[in-house]
Design an enzyme around this catalytic site. Structure first.
Site, mmCIF file in Angstrom:
data_model
loop_
_atom_site.group_PDB
_atom_site.id
_atom_site.type_symbol
_atom_site.label_atom_id
_atom_site.label_comp_id
_atom_site.label_asym_id
_atom_site.label_seq_id
_atom_site.Cartn_x
_atom_site.Cartn_y
_atom_site.Cartn_z
ATOM 1 N N LYS A 217 -2.135 1.622 15.234
ATOM 2 C CA LYS A 217 -2.239 2.567 14.123
ATOM 3 C C LYS A 217 -2.928 3.850 14.567
ATOM 4 O O LYS A 217 -3.695 3.870 15.527
ATOM 5 C CB LYS A 217 -2.991 1.930 12.966
ATOM 6 C CG LYS A 217 -4.386 1.439 13.308
ATOM 7 C CD LYS A 217 -4.951 0.616 12.165
ATOM 8 C CE LYS A 217 -6.255 -0.058 12.570
ATOM 9 N NZ LYS A 217 -6.757 -0.968 11.529
ATOM 10 N N CYS B 60 -14.432 -3.991 1.798
ATOM 11 C CA CYS B 60 -13.018 -4.346 1.922
ATOM 12 C C CYS B 60 -12.679 -5.477 0.945
ATOM 13 O O CYS B 60 -13.558 -6.059 0.319
ATOM 14 C CB CYS B 60 -12.708 -4.769 3.357
ATOM 15 S SG CYS B 60 -13.417 -6.378 3.809
ATOM 16 N N CYS C 215 -12.344 -2.137 8.060
ATOM 17 C CA CYS C 215 -11.621 -1.350 7.054
ATOM 18 C C CYS C 215 -12.545 -0.527 6.160
ATOM 19 O O CYS C 215 -12.171 0.567 5.728
ATOM 20 C CB CYS C 215 -10.760 -2.271 6.198
ATOM 21 S SG CYS C 215 -9.403 -3.035 7.095
ATOM 22 N N CYS D 95 -6.954 -11.619 2.175
ATOM 23 C CA CYS D 95 -6.851 -11.122 3.545
ATOM 24 C C CYS D 95 -6.918 -12.282 4.532
ATOM 25 O O CYS D 95 -7.890 -13.048 4.548
ATOM 26 C CB CYS D 95 -7.952 -10.116 3.843
ATOM 27 S SG CYS D 95 -7.880 -9.494 5.547
ATOM 28 N N ARG E 148 -1.000 6.734 9.715
ATOM 29 C CA ARG E 148 -1.260 6.186 8.381
ATOM 30 C C ARG E 148 -1.488 7.312 7.364
ATOM 31 O O ARG E 148 -1.322 8.491 7.672
ATOM 32 C CB ARG E 148 -2.476 5.261 8.438
ATOM 33 C CG ARG E 148 -2.332 4.089 9.419
ATOM 34 C CD ARG E 148 -1.412 3.010 8.895
ATOM 35 N NE ARG E 148 -1.409 1.822 9.742
ATOM 36 C CZ ARG E 148 -2.241 0.791 9.622
ATOM 37 N NH1 ARG E 148 -3.167 0.787 8.682
ATOM 38 N NH2 ARG E 148 -2.146 -0.256 10.432
ATOM 39 N N CYS F 282 -14.649 -9.080 8.054
ATOM 40 C CA CYS F 282 -14.352 -9.315 9.463
ATOM 41 C C CYS F 282 -14.681 -8.045 10.227
ATOM 42 O O CYS F 282 -14.966 -7.005 9.627
ATOM 43 C CB CYS F 282 -12.886 -9.719 9.646
ATOM 44 S SG CYS F 282 -11.738 -8.319 9.628
ATOM 45 N N ARG G 251 0.851 -1.188 0.000
ATOM 46 C CA ARG G 251 0.000 0.000 0.000
ATOM 47 C C ARG G 251 0.885 1.236 0.000
ATOM 48 O O ARG G 251 1.901 1.278 0.687
ATOM 49 C CB ARG G 251 -0.879 -0.029 1.251
ATOM 50 C CG ARG G 251 -1.889 1.079 1.378
ATOM 51 C CD ARG G 251 -2.662 0.934 2.686
ATOM 52 N NE ARG G 251 -3.365 -0.335 2.737
ATOM 53 C CZ ARG G 251 -3.599 -1.014 3.873
ATOM 54 N NH1 ARG G 251 -3.149 -0.569 5.026
ATOM 55 N NH2 ARG G 251 -4.260 -2.152 3.829
ATOM 56 N N LYS H 42 -4.889 7.320 12.744
ATOM 57 C CA LYS H 42 -5.449 7.801 11.484
ATOM 58 C C LYS H 42 -5.929 9.245 11.623
ATOM 59 O O LYS H 42 -6.599 9.587 12.599
ATOM 60 C CB LYS H 42 -6.604 6.900 11.040
ATOM 61 C CG LYS H 42 -6.174 5.469 10.750
ATOM 62 C CD LYS H 42 -7.340 4.590 10.315
ATOM 63 C CE LYS H 42 -6.880 3.187 9.962
ATOM 64 N NZ LYS H 42 -8.010 2.321 9.519
#
Length: 560
Positions: free
Chosen positions: A205, A425, A474, A431, A143, A470, A74, A207
């Site tokens: 993470k 996603c 995302c 994944c 991110r 899941c 990414r 954001k």
């Protein structure tokens, strides 16, 4: 640091020599397509994940072969803006070194799937040649910073874009591991130092997004840190600051929950970086490093208490919040088709099915964007809704751009609002966290849900519907009017009741149901909505007003 008191990831980071680990040895090992297990945590900081094709696992196991390992990479693209020249190298890499397509993410960037280990350095070096990188695109760091694509008010967009870009640069890790391992640069004769992160980086993470009301197209409240631009006479006079958003949960664990950011107050533009750094440092020093499921800023704020957290931010930054300015939100979707900016230039927003750019029977999207990039004199902007804007088109070039976009299926008149507002996603087959299909399944489900809407006189009703394989969130499913989260093969949890503009979460309505049950439930709900809705009432607002689902404004209300 005592290893017994922190998660395994913290130990890996502490022993990694500033994100080096044994990555270089691993990518040069020809005996396996994989890298060492600990290194799979470190490579995330460099922008890529190790994956394998889950569709082929059993077949390869029966043949006594290791899984078909490959990597997802990414990029870091602040604000989602890239040049045509950069797009052409993205396209070239996709054609020759990946599965042959490009995937736009929900954070205004792109990712490649199916990169073989021996091609990782080649991909990163090709991106570097066009001033692109994958530093901090994943991992326990800040991110990709998002901002409103704003193809109409271009003057404002330029300012928020520069702000987003400055935040991305400010919070970029300083380790030279990326340059040494992937760009073959020589080590400097001095030790690495991470003045903002320290040797173990963040607990999880982080954001950031910048929004320009009335458009909440970056879902600003789902981010750890959100800046909401306040305009006066067409100029940005400051920002409302929101903190503590985040989507990820764990099935069956009520101690985990999605959360929308709380608005702390208003600040002037020149105070924004100090506020961002203060929130960043508080999370670095107070976030949970023992339990990664409890390590995001949202839990730090809830554990600390909002007022104490706000006081700490003011103390660290030297900035006192003024009362927040009242803001009106009108939409979260992209503005499709042509829009003209204040300077007379044109901007074309093109729908991409769940961000996947490929040549298929439905349209040659990859070829079309390649041909546009060859002649385009402006830029391209990836949106948080997985679409793309061909931006800053001169009047004399508009007809040619439109001809190419129409020829290759980038302009379509047959799309319903349900489809245009949906995001999903990747999920299966790549994944490792996916429990159910998402990107490969949602197009056909949308067709069936659109048919239900039409049966009840609700054709083309704007409804935000999202799906993930899941509960990590995302595609921001817990901020959707209708959200689906994978529970197992062919089974999903159904969530209802989020605000259409992203200011309220949804809540679990039905658990672990299959497609027929989904359609039966929605059919009944749409029947009631058609009869009982108020004038221009959104579906998410209706199910709350009608008492079908309780409203959720705080994370603590999600499981109540």
């Amino acid at each position: 640091m005592s290893d017994s008191k922190v998660s395994a990831n913290e130990t890996i980071k502490a022993r990694s020599h500033f994100l080096r680990g044994t990555i270089e040895e691993g990518i040069n090992d020809p005996l396996t397509g994989a890298i060492a297990e600990d290194d799979t945590q470190l490579t995330k900081f460099h922008g890529f994940y190790q994956q394998d094709d889950r569709d082929l696992r059993n077949e390869r196991k029966s043949q006594k072969l290791e899984p078909l390992y490959s990597f997802m990479l990414r990029a870091r693209v602040p604000g989602g803006v890239c040049t045509p020249e950069q797009w052409l190298i993205i396209d070239e890499i996709a054609q020759h070194l990946t599965r042959g397509n490009i995937r736009l993410t929900t954070r205004q960037t792109f990712q490649f799937h199916g990169i073989l280990k021996r091609h990782l350095k080649v991909v990163i070096q090709k991106l570097h040649q066009r001033l692109l990188d994958s530093i901090a695109a994943c991992g326990d760091v800040n991110r990709n910073v998002m901002c409103n694509p704003n193809p109409v008010e271009s003057q404002v967009h330029q300012k928020v874009y520069e702000f987003a870009k400055s935040l991305s640069e400010h919070f970029m890790p300083q380790s030279r591991a990326y340059a040494e391992i992937f760009l073959d640069e020589e080590p400097l004769n001095k030790p690495d130092v991470e003045p903002l992160y320290g040797p173990t980086y963040l607990p999880r993470k982080f954001k950031i997004a910048v929004a320009v009301p009335p458009h909440n197209d970056v879902d600003v409240f789902t981010n750890d840190l959100g800046f909401i631009a306040i305009l006066q006479d067409g100029e940005i006079v400051g920002y409302n600051v929101a903190a503590g958003g985040g989507m990820g949960t764990t099935h069956g664990d009520t101690k985990t929950y999605p959360r929308l950011g709380d608005v702390l107050g208003f600040i002037r533009p020149e105070q924004a970086q100090a506020i961002a750094e203060a929130i960043f440092i508080i999370q670095r020093d107070n976030g949970d490093r023992e339990n990664r499921k409890h390590a995001r800023l949202k839990y730090t704020i809830d554990d600390m208490g909002l007022e104490k957290f706000k006081a700490e931010v003011e103390k660290h930054s030297g900035v006192s919040f003024a009362p927040a300015v009242e803001v009106t939100w009108t939409t979260r979707g992209d503005r499709f088709g042509w829009q003209q900016g204040y300077d007379g230039r044109w901007h074309l927003t093109c729908y991409l099915p769940n961000g996947r750019i490929a040549d298929t029977e439905q349209g040659q999207l990859m070829t079309g964007l390649r041909e546009i990039a060859k002649i385009h004199q402006g830029d391209l902007r990836m949106t948080a809704n997985q679409n793309i804007v061909v931006a800053n088109v001169h009047e004399q070039d508009k007809a040619k751009i439109e001809q190419l976009a129409s020829q290759y299926g980038l302009i379509r008149e047959d799309l319903t609002w349900l489809r245009k507002l949906s995001i999903a996603c990747v999920a299966l087959p790549t994944c490792g966290l996916a429990m159910a299909e998402s990107e490969r399944y949602i197009p056909q489900l949308i067709t069936k849900v659109d048919a239900l809407l039409a049966n009840h006189g609700l054709a083309n009703q704007p409804i935000v519907m999202r799906m993930t394989g899941c509960p990590n969130g995302c595609a921001r499913p817990f901020a959707a009017e209708i959200g689906f989260v994978g529970k197992g093969p062919g089974h999903y949890n159904l969530y209802l009741g989020a605000s259409p503009v992203g200011t309220r979460l949804n809540k679990l309505y039905r658990e672990n149901i299959d497609e027929q049950q989904i359609l039966t439930e929605l059919d009944g709900l749409f029947a009631r909505y058609a009869k009982e809705r108020e004038n221009e009432e959104a579906f998410g607002d209706y199910v709350v007003r009608a008492g079908i689902i309780a409203p959720v404004y705080q994370g603590s209300e999600f499981h109540a």
